[in-house]
Design an enzyme around this catalytic site. Structure first.
Site, PDB file in Angstrom:
ATOM      1  CG  ASP A 203     -57.373  -1.456  34.350  1.00 52.57           C
ATOM      2  OD1 ASP A 203     -57.267  -2.699  34.451  1.00 52.57           O
ATOM      3  OD2 ASP A 203     -56.483  -0.979  33.573  1.00 52.57           O
TER       4      ASP A 203
ATOM      5  CG  ASP B 223     -57.563  -9.914  30.260  1.00 52.67           C
ATOM      6  OD1 ASP B 223     -58.649  -9.515  30.092  1.00 52.67           O
ATOM      7  OD2 ASP B 223     -56.576  -9.169  30.535  1.00 52.67           O
TER       8      ASP B 223
ATOM      9  CG  HIS C  79     -59.040  -2.463  23.930  1.00 55.97           C
ATOM     10  ND1 HIS C  79     -57.598  -2.366  24.028  1.00 55.97           N
ATOM     11  CD2 HIS C  79     -59.456  -3.463  25.064  1.00 55.97           C
ATOM     12  CE1 HIS C  79     -57.295  -2.968  24.817  1.00 55.97           C
ATOM     13  NE2 HIS C  79     -57.933  -3.744  25.577  1.00 55.97           N
TER      14      HIS C  79
ATOM     15  CB  SER D  62     -49.951  -7.860  24.944  1.00 52.54           C
ATOM     16  OG  SER D  62     -49.721  -7.761  23.733  1.00 52.54           O
TER      17      SER D  62
ATOM     18  CG  HIS E 183     -57.538  -6.143  33.703  1.00 45.69           C
ATOM     19  ND1 HIS E 183     -58.599  -4.979  32.984  1.00 45.69           N
ATOM     20  CD2 HIS E 183     -57.482  -7.034  32.689  1.00 45.69           C
ATOM     21  CE1 HIS E 183     -58.705  -5.474  31.816  1.00 45.69           C
ATOM     22  NE2 HIS E 183     -57.985  -6.665  31.440  1.00 45.69           N
TER      23      HIS E 183
ATOM     24  CD  GLU F  40     -54.414  -5.528  30.772  1.00 45.41           C
ATOM     25  OE1 GLU F  40     -53.544  -6.557  30.073  1.00 45.41           O
ATOM     26  OE2 GLU F  40     -55.241  -5.116  30.457  1.00 45.41           O
TER      27      GLU F  40
ATOM     28  NE  ARG G 100     -50.850  -5.466  19.916  1.00 46.77           N
ATOM     29  CZ  ARG G 100     -51.259  -5.374  21.145  1.00 46.77           C
ATOM     30  NH1 ARG G 100     -51.098  -6.390  22.212  1.00 46.77           N
ATOM     31  NH2 ARG G 100     -52.086  -4.416  21.546  1.00 46.77           N
TER      32      ARG G 100
END
Ligand code: BES
Ligand code: ZN
Length: 458
Positions: free
Chosen positions: A88, A180, A427, A399, A86, A153, A328
């Site tokens: 993004d 990833d 993140h 995930s 991805h 994603e 999760r």
């Protein structure tokens, strides 16, 4: 192969410069102010794909952000890899916590810092350069390759399912390859065979029909922030277990073999706690940290808001309170069932003094990939050659929902060949990719394409 490796070695500086251009595009998929940047990033990817020698390059529209497709199908009789990644990235706030600007890739020590450096532009770029090295030195690849790089994603890949369904023929392949995820630790290459799934919820609690003076009204009605906090606090018991009835019903217990394998991995709780500035860890009683991270379901409050949070004091009894809560999940739980159990439970325990609304934002299923597949065996060989060390097997807590969808819709197993690190700040502020992993990843990817055909036959 030697030429390919020498090429990767000889072009390191150019690769870093090019990667910086890729990372300079703020392709934040969740913020519509970045839509033009997303488009520009898709174009950058398409351009890069042509430059490295891929064919049939297309920017393919979806109702959301576009998917970039390319292929090279010049190896008849050889397996076809569907490479997914991805372009993004996650938002950058709080931006003041970044040591260097998030979209100006900066090398400090042995790491390159920028949003997307590990998750996932840097890892996508690793493959681009491995492909380039093969194409420049052999005018061909040892395998057939189809590449899709998506732009949604980080917001749950809402349009990717229909994209895959609509392009089943185009995406026909023998296996999926995704970079990833992360390696076990610095200098410890690993092969990931499991991911957790996700059910992401939003909760809205409403009290009075307007904000009220907390002196004139405090004591006469249930503060929605208090009510919401009471609800959230009740979702774990004193053993760290989730209290939603039925929540654990479908959890596949860890096998003895897997527990033993986890125990053999080099892990130190004290070091882990210290790394994150903690005096003590927390989690579900009866399980080790790695078990809690990789093979047990969890419930986390991602954000909570309401009332006055500005400067100074304001005496107010707010009308509303909100929380974002994610769970999760692990095999054999499903995001739909868990979301339903969550909603039912919250509605049941919500006090009569407030109104509650529960919404599911998105979900994804957990995945276990077969460790004996030819793809995984080729990946293990490639990691050994690329990093000079035998890799470990591990699972991950994060995930990648499309893994299960690739299996369901295309019948394909995925190889998770991650080159990030567990502390790469994905993140979060100061995301980085370790440069040894970056270049080791390139060598590994180049080896993987080369190794796969022989494992495919065995
Ligand atoms: N690269 C991560 C997935 C990941 C994280 C794999 C950690 C292994 C370890 C991916 O970009 C991601 O963040 N996925 C989201 C999925 C969600 C938006 C459906 C996640 O895990 O939160
Ligand atoms: Zn991510």
């Amino acid at each position: 192969m030697q030429q390919v490796l020498s090429y990767l070695d000889a072009n390191k500086d150019r690769f870093l410069a090019e990667l910086k251009d890729f990372l300079a595009i703020p392709s934040v998929s969740s913020q519509s102010t970045h839509n033009a940047d997303i488009r520009r990033c898709a174009e950058w990817v398409a351009n890069q794909m042509s430059t490295i020698g891929l064919q049939t390059v297309q920017i393919m529209e979806t109702p959301g952000h576009p998917v970039v497709y390319a292929d090279w199908l010049g190896a008849p009789g050889k397996p076809t890899i569907l490479l997914y990644g991805h372009y993004d990235v996650q938002p950058v706030d709080p931006v003041n916590l970044w040591t260097s600007p998030p979209f100006e890739a900066t090398i400090r020590g042995e790491n390159l810092y920028a949003r997307g450096s590990a998750d996932d532009k840097g890892q996508v770029y690793i493959h681009f350069k491995a492909i380039e090295a093969w194409m420049k030195n052999n005018s061909s690849l040892p395998v057939n390759l189809k590449v899709i790089i998506e732009g949604e994603e980080e917001v749950g890949s809402a349009n990717l399912d229909s994209f895959v369904k609509e392009h089943k023929e185009l995406l026909k392949a023998d296996m999926v390859l995704i970079s990833d995820s992360s390696m076990f630790a610095k200098g410890v290459p690993s092969l990931c065979y499991g991911l957790r799934g996700l059910a992401y919820m939003e909760v809205e609690v409403t009290g009075p029909n307007t904000d009220l003076h907390s002196g004139s009204f405090g004591g006469s009605l249930h503060n929605p922030i208090q009510a919401l906090s009471e609800i959230i606090a009740s979702l774990h018991d004193k053993n760290g277990k989730i209290t939603i009835p039925g929540f654990y019903d479908d959890v596949r217990p860890l096998s003895k073999t897997e527990r033993a394998a986890f125990k053999k991995l080099p892990w130190n709780d004290r070091k882990y706690a210290k790394q994150w500035g903690l005096k003590n860890l927390y989690g579900e009683k009866g399980f080790t940290t790695l078990e809690r991270l990789w093979a047990r379901p969890t419930l986390e409050c991602n954000g909570i808001w309401g009332g006055y949070t500005g400067e100074g004091a304001k005496t107010v009894l707010p009308a509303k309170a909100f929380a974002k809560i994610s769970m999760r999940i692990v095999p054999d739980q499903t995001s739909a069932k868990v979301a339903k159990l969550f909603e039912r439970h919250l509605k049941k325990i919500a006090p009569k003094t407030i109104d509650i609304r529960v919404r599911a934002l998105h979900g994804g299923e957990p995945a276990i990939t077969p460790i004996e597949s030819p793809g995984v065996r080729a990946a293990v060989a490639a990691l050994q050659k690329g990093f000079g060390k035998k890799p470990l097997y591990q699972r991950e807590g994060g995930s990648i929902p499309i893994v299960v969808q690739f299996k369901k819709l295309l019948g394909l197993d995925t190889v998770l060949l991650g080159f990030g690190l567990p502390d790469e700040n994905a993140h979060a502020p100061n995301e980085f990719i370790n440069l040894d992993n970056f270049f080791g990843g390139m060598r590994t990817a180049a080896h993987f394409y080369n190794e796969l055909p022989s494992y495919w036959k065995k």
